[in-house]
Design a protein around this motif. Structure first.
Motif, PDB file in Angstrom:
ATOM      1  N   ALA A   1       0.662  -1.446   0.152  1.00 18.78           N
ATOM      2  CA  ALA A   1       0.259   0.353   0.027  1.00 18.78           C
ATOM      3  C   ALA A   1       0.358   1.018   0.080  1.00 18.78           C
ATOM      4  O   ALA A   1       0.614   2.529  -0.927  1.00 18.78           O
ATOM      5  CB  ALA A   1      -0.679  -0.161   1.300  1.00 18.78           C
ATOM      6  N   SER A   2       2.280   1.205   0.308  1.00 21.58           N
ATOM      7  CA  SER A   2       2.953   2.117   0.829  1.00 21.58           C
ATOM      8  C   SER A   2       3.290   2.374  -0.639  1.00 21.58           C
ATOM      9  O   SER A   2       4.334   3.468  -1.091  1.00 21.58           O
ATOM     10  CB  SER A   2       4.166   2.179   1.284  1.00 21.58           C
ATOM     11  OG  SER A   2       4.625   0.955   1.484  1.00 21.58           O
TER      12      SER A   2
ATOM     13  N   TYR B   1       1.613   7.070  -6.013  1.00 14.48           N
ATOM     14  CA  TYR B   1       3.378   8.116  -5.807  1.00 14.48           C
ATOM     15  C   TYR B   1       3.309   9.705  -6.124  1.00 14.48           C
ATOM     16  O   TYR B   1       3.892  10.654  -5.288  1.00 14.48           O
ATOM     17  CB  TYR B   1       4.139   7.678  -6.278  1.00 14.48           C
ATOM     18  CG  TYR B   1       5.151   6.886  -6.304  1.00 14.48           C
ATOM     19  CD1 TYR B   1       6.869   6.711  -4.810  1.00 14.48           C
ATOM     20  CD2 TYR B   1       4.764   5.138  -6.231  1.00 14.48           C
ATOM     21  CE1 TYR B   1       6.816   4.916  -4.850  1.00 14.48           C
ATOM     22  CE2 TYR B   1       5.224   4.260  -5.904  1.00 14.48           C
ATOM     23  CZ  TYR B   1       6.358   4.152  -4.628  1.00 14.48           C
ATOM     24  OH  TYR B   1       6.799   3.225  -4.133  1.00 14.48           O
ATOM     25  N   ASP B   2       2.232  10.273  -7.277  1.00 14.83           N
ATOM     26  CA  ASP B   2       1.774  11.820  -7.580  1.00 14.83           C
ATOM     27  C   ASP B   2       1.039  12.301  -7.090  1.00 14.83           C
ATOM     28  O   ASP B   2       0.254  12.575  -7.001  1.00 14.83           O
ATOM     29  CB  ASP B   2       1.658  11.255  -8.657  1.00 14.83           C
ATOM     30  CG  ASP B   2       2.940  10.989  -9.805  1.00 14.83           C
ATOM     31  OD1 ASP B   2       3.633  10.759 -10.167  1.00 14.83           O
ATOM     32  OD2 ASP B   2       3.281  10.028 -10.397  1.00 14.83           O
ATOM     33  N   TRP B   3      -0.085  10.958  -5.984  1.00 15.04           N
ATOM     34  CA  TRP B   3      -1.346  11.972  -5.122  1.00 15.04           C
ATOM     35  C   TRP B   3      -0.528  12.186  -3.866  1.00 15.04           C
ATOM     36  O   TRP B   3      -0.397  11.253  -2.445  1.00 15.04           O
ATOM     37  CB  TRP B   3      -1.814  11.130  -4.741  1.00 15.04           C
ATOM     38  CG  TRP B   3      -3.013  11.144  -4.169  1.00 15.04           C
ATOM     39  CD1 TRP B   3      -3.835  12.409  -3.961  1.00 15.04           C
ATOM     40  CD2 TRP B   3      -4.315  10.773  -4.007  1.00 15.04           C
ATOM     41  NE1 TRP B   3      -5.003  12.412  -3.117  1.00 15.04           N
ATOM     42  CE2 TRP B   3      -5.175  11.215  -3.216  1.00 15.04           C
ATOM     43  CE3 TRP B   3      -4.435   9.230  -4.134  1.00 15.04           C
ATOM     44  CZ2 TRP B   3      -6.550  10.628  -3.048  1.00 15.04           C
ATOM     45  CZ3 TRP B   3      -5.655   8.791  -3.193  1.00 15.04           C
ATOM     46  CH2 TRP B   3      -6.880   9.307  -2.928  1.00 15.04           C
ATOM     47  N   PRO B   4      -0.112  13.867  -2.935  1.00 10.02           N
ATOM     48  CA  PRO B   4       0.769  13.846  -1.923  1.00 10.02           C
ATOM     49  C   PRO B   4      -0.290  13.899  -0.582  1.00 10.02           C
ATOM     50  O   PRO B   4       0.240  12.628  -0.040  1.00 10.02           O
ATOM     51  CB  PRO B   4       0.572  15.585  -2.186  1.00 10.02           C
ATOM     52  CG  PRO B   4       1.182  15.367  -3.488  1.00 10.02           C
ATOM     53  CD  PRO B   4       0.102  14.543  -3.784  1.00 10.02           C
ATOM     54  N   TRP B   5      -1.523  13.561  -0.988  1.00 13.61           N
ATOM     55  CA  TRP B   5      -2.498  13.454   0.061  1.00 13.61           C
ATOM     56  C   TRP B   5      -2.451  12.351   0.258  1.00 13.61           C
ATOM     57  O   TRP B   5      -2.553  11.955   1.762  1.00 13.61           O
ATOM     58  CB  TRP B   5      -3.436  13.969  -0.404  1.00 13.61           C
ATOM     59  CG  TRP B   5      -5.319  13.299   0.895  1.00 13.61           C
ATOM     60  CD1 TRP B   5      -5.440  14.946   1.703  1.00 13.61           C
ATOM     61  CD2 TRP B   5      -5.468  12.364   0.781  1.00 13.61           C
ATOM     62  NE1 TRP B   5      -6.446  14.365   2.389  1.00 13.61           N
ATOM     63  CE2 TRP B   5      -6.193  12.644   1.753  1.00 13.61           C
ATOM     64  CE3 TRP B   5      -6.174  11.308   0.737  1.00 13.61           C
ATOM     65  CZ2 TRP B   5      -7.860  11.736   2.788  1.00 13.61           C
ATOM     66  CZ3 TRP B   5      -6.581  10.759   0.713  1.00 13.61           C
ATOM     67  CH2 TRP B   5      -7.765  10.814   2.393  1.00 13.61           C
TER      68      TRP B   5
ATOM     69  N   ALA C   1       4.035   6.795   5.180  1.00  9.76           N
ATOM     70  CA  ALA C   1       5.673   6.802   3.806  1.00  9.76           C
ATOM     71  C   ALA C   1       5.647   6.631   2.613  1.00  9.76           C
ATOM     72  O   ALA C   1       4.727   5.028   2.266  1.00  9.76           O
ATOM     73  CB  ALA C   1       6.983   6.502   4.821  1.00  9.76           C
ATOM     74  N   TYR C   2       6.275   6.267   1.638  1.00 11.54           N
ATOM     75  CA  TYR C   2       6.341   5.816   0.586  1.00 11.54           C
ATOM     76  C   TYR C   2       7.491   5.069   0.976  1.00 11.54           C
ATOM     77  O   TYR C   2       8.415   5.403   1.171  1.00 11.54           O
ATOM     78  CB  TYR C   2       6.749   6.558  -1.095  1.00 11.54           C
ATOM     79  CG  TYR C   2       5.184   7.503  -1.407  1.00 11.54           C
ATOM     80  CD1 TYR C   2       3.705   7.105  -1.277  1.00 11.54           C
ATOM     81  CD2 TYR C   2       5.441   9.075  -1.639  1.00 11.54           C
ATOM     82  CE1 TYR C   2       2.862   7.527  -2.802  1.00 11.54           C
ATOM     83  CE2 TYR C   2       4.345   9.568  -1.616  1.00 11.54           C
ATOM     84  CZ  TYR C   2       2.959   8.770  -1.715  1.00 11.54           C
ATOM     85  OH  TYR C   2       2.257   9.779  -2.563  1.00 11.54           O
ATOM     86  N   PHE C   3       7.116   3.815  -0.129  1.00  9.25           N
ATOM     87  CA  PHE C   3       7.772   3.042  -0.502  1.00  9.25           C
ATOM     88  C   PHE C   3       9.402   3.371  -1.202  1.00  9.25           C
ATOM     89  O   PHE C   3       9.636   3.556  -2.048  1.00  9.25           O
ATOM     90  CB  PHE C   3       7.113   2.136  -0.979  1.00  9.25           C
ATOM     91  CG  PHE C   3       8.555   0.414  -1.396  1.00  9.25           C
ATOM     92  CD1 PHE C   3       8.816  -0.203  -0.860  1.00  9.25           C
ATOM     93  CD2 PHE C   3       8.872   0.420  -2.966  1.00  9.25           C
ATOM     94  CE1 PHE C   3       9.670  -1.252  -0.705  1.00  9.25           C
ATOM     95  CE2 PHE C   3       9.577  -0.804  -3.382  1.00  9.25           C
ATOM     96  CZ  PHE C   3      10.838  -1.675  -2.812  1.00  9.25           C
TER      97      PHE C   3
ATOM     98  N   ARG D   1      10.896   5.627   1.626  1.00  7.51           N
ATOM     99  CA  ARG D   1      11.660   7.470   1.091  1.00  7.51           C
ATOM    100  C   ARG D   1      12.129   8.377   2.219  1.00  7.51           C
ATOM    101  O   ARG D   1      12.889   9.232   1.954  1.00  7.51           O
ATOM    102  CB  ARG D   1      10.660   8.229   0.228  1.00  7.51           C
ATOM    103  CG  ARG D   1      10.781   6.968  -1.278  1.00  7.51           C
ATOM    104  CD  ARG D   1      10.007   8.151  -2.162  1.00  7.51           C
ATOM    105  NE  ARG D   1       9.829   7.713  -3.755  1.00  7.51           N
ATOM    106  CZ  ARG D   1       9.250   7.588  -4.348  1.00  7.51           C
ATOM    107  NH1 ARG D   1       8.738   9.463  -4.801  1.00  7.51           N
ATOM    108  NH2 ARG D   1       9.230   7.168  -5.754  1.00  7.51           N
ATOM    109  N   THR D   2      11.103   8.480   3.109  1.00  8.28           N
ATOM    110  CA  THR D   2      10.836   9.238   4.049  1.00  8.28           C
ATOM    111  C   THR D   2      11.040   8.336   5.803  1.00  8.28           C
ATOM    112  O   THR D   2       9.905   7.355   5.241  1.00  8.28           O
ATOM    113  CB  THR D   2      10.378  10.600   4.830  1.00  8.28           C
ATOM    114  OG1 THR D   2       9.264   9.973   4.334  1.00  8.28           O
ATOM    115  CG2 THR D   2      10.502  11.074   3.690  1.00  8.28           C
TER     116      THR D   2
END
Length: 270
Positions: free
Chosen positions: A122-123, A127-131, A138-140, A183-184
């Protein structure tokens, strides 16, 4: 509000049946404790474990009296349909899975008090949807990349014993997984429920030649947070099909889904 309406309707039905057909019929008519939609659409890598994950959540629903619907059809993301559910479980979704209209419907669902539970990939989604990135936490980024290192046994440090997602787990939980690097590090914006101890495995990821670094001494793999009016739970665990037969992982998922659904105290911040 959605749960209150369903509850009041259930009380009326149960009282009527109890008066006409006795206690057995009343018990049989008891409403589910909550409703969950499992969403597993993929637009990038697809995990073979998705059917096992769906089956496991359905079994949890059967055992614990909550309703589970499952779909890979993004057209389910409408205001009217999402209002039927207390929690939407994003099970190893990947890539860009919702269009703008569907994204806006899901935003409104969360802002009206809905729940989100993200599992594993799910992470690796939207990626292009900041909300959404803030919702999941956090993104993978990557995971250990060599054949021998992709799946490793490591020690998970379970933090806190006051949530349904952590209470059933040992304080030091040794298990195999594909350990995600992100990524963070979300630890300053979410409540971290579990961290993987990088001293117990090789955390170097595949995205940099020679291996990208891990995430250091505090490497979160499960967390929760209130977000934009709703509730969010995420766990990075759940890559392989056989993991969904692990009673501890199932207890962790069940607890997190309950938390996101709002049917148990949500000790994840104000």
């Amino acid at each position: 509000m959605r749960r209150l309406v369903r509850y009041l309707m259930a009380v009326v039905v149960a009282i009527g049946l109890a008066g006409s057909a006795g206690p057995a019929a009343a018990a049989a008519s008891a409403q589910p404790r909550f409703t969950a939609l499992v969403f597993s659409k993929t637009a990038a890598f697809r995990h073979d474990s998705i059917p096992a994950g769906v089956a496991a959540i359905r079994q949890l629903g059967a055992e614990h009296n909550f309703t589970v619907d499952a779909t890979e059809d993004a057209s389910a993301f409408t205001d009217a349909n999402l209002a039927r559910y207390d929690v939407v479980v994003w099970l190893s979704t990947t890539g860009d899975v919702l269009n703008e209209q569907q994204q806006n419907a899901f935003k409104r669902y969360i802002r009206s008090g809905g729940g989100y539970a993200g599992i594993h990939a799910a992470s690796d989604t939207e990626y292009d949807w900041p909300w959404y990135g803030r919702l999941v936490g956090a993104y993978f980024r990557d995971h250990p990349g060599s054949v021998n290192a992709q799946f490793q046994v490591a020690t998970v440090n379970v933090l806190g014993r006051d949530t349904p997602a952590t209470r059933p787990l040992p304080r030091d939980w040794d298990r195999e997984e594909e350990w995600y690097n992100f990524r963070t590090n979300p630890r300053h914006t979410v409540r971290v429920l579990a961290e993987v101890d990088e001293r117990t495995y090789d955390p170097r990821g595949y995205s940099v030649p020679g291996g990208s670094p891990g995430m250091g001494a505090h490497h979160p793999v499960s967390w929760c947070q209130p977000y934009d009016g709703g509730r969010a739970f995420y766990t990075a665990m759940g890559h392989k099909s056989e993991y969904y037969s692990d009673p501890l992982l199932l207890a962790h998922l069940y607890g997190g889904i309950r938390m996101a659904a709002g049917v148990t105290p949500f000790h994840c911040g104000s």
